[in-house]
Write an enzyme that holds these catalytic residues in place. Sequence first.
Site, short mmCIF file in Angstrom:
data_model
loop_
_atom_site.label_atom_id
_atom_site.label_comp_id
_atom_site.label_asym_id
_atom_site.label_seq_id
_atom_site.Cartn_x
_atom_site.Cartn_y
_atom_site.Cartn_z
N ASP A 177 4.48 -6.65 -2.05
CA ASP A 177 3.20 -5.96 -1.88
C ASP A 177 2.14 -6.97 -1.42
OD1 ASP A 177 2.47 -7.41 -4.09
OD2 ASP A 177 2.29 -5.68 -5.43
N ASN A 185 -9.94 -3.51 1.36
CA ASN A 185 -10.53 -2.20 1.64
C ASN A 185 -12.00 -2.13 1.22
OD1 ASN A 185 -8.39 -0.87 2.89
ND2 ASN A 185 -7.47 -0.26 0.95
N HIS A 190 -11.57 0.64 5.21
CA HIS A 190 -10.18 1.10 5.29
C HIS A 190 -9.53 0.85 6.66
CE1 HIS A 190 -9.79 2.95 1.33
NE2 HIS A 190 -11.07 3.28 1.44
N ASP A 194 -6.01 -0.86 7.13
CA ASP A 194 -4.90 -0.34 7.94
C ASP A 194 -4.36 -1.42 8.88
OD1 ASP A 194 -5.21 2.09 6.72
OD2 ASP A 194 -6.20 3.07 8.42
N GLU A 220 0.37 -0.34 -0.36
CA GLU A 220 0.60 -1.69 0.20
C GLU A 220 1.93 -2.27 -0.24
OE1 GLU A 220 -1.58 -2.53 -3.71
OE2 GLU A 220 -1.32 -0.91 -2.27
#
Length: 224
Positions: A177, A185, A190, A194, A220
């Site tokens: 992760d 974020n 966001h 991404d 994630e």
Amino acid sequence: MRILVADDDRISRRLLEAFLIQLDYQVVLARDGVEAWEILQQKNSPRLAILDWMMPGMDGTQVCRELRKHSEMTYVYILLLTKKNDQAEVITGLDAGADDYLTKPVEGNELKARLRTGRRILELQERLLSANDALHFQLAHDPLTGILSRAAILETLRLELIRSQRERTTVGILMADVDHFKQVNDTYGHLAGDAVLRETAKRMRSSVRPYDAVGRYGGEEFLI
């Protein structure tokens, strides 16, 4: 477009060939049903076929039946030529797998129209198959990162575990992760998050072997 013409009568075969060449078809000739069946089993065989009903070895309906038995083969649109005008006989030919039929002697404009119908059907099928392939790809891949979706990577894992048990080998599994992803974020938005996920997936994919699998487990989290 390539088209197969199967007729044991040499004159009929050549007349059909000359007519179809005028219509810009690439004609492949067969002298009987056996040769027609051999051609249709080849890779990149014609998608259109004109088969005479009465032929030695295998008649047109037998070729139809054999072709329709093999659903994994690329679909071939079959036009059956027959001297039979009896409705029951025509139904027999259609039940054998023919898509359409014409009675001899063949009238040129009618044959042209029937083949045009066949081509439209094949083109529609191609578009449908392309749409199905695209849908399958979308279902199996994560839309953000382009790697395998959660369902697809778990299915890959299930199959690999079965294979390892059968072959008595091991499976390497990595859960990964992105640390502090929430801060990305919260700080940069966001869209930036991404971008981080896409770049992470790209680097993972480029760091494994071609036969390894990388999927997005969720958020994630990634499974390799």
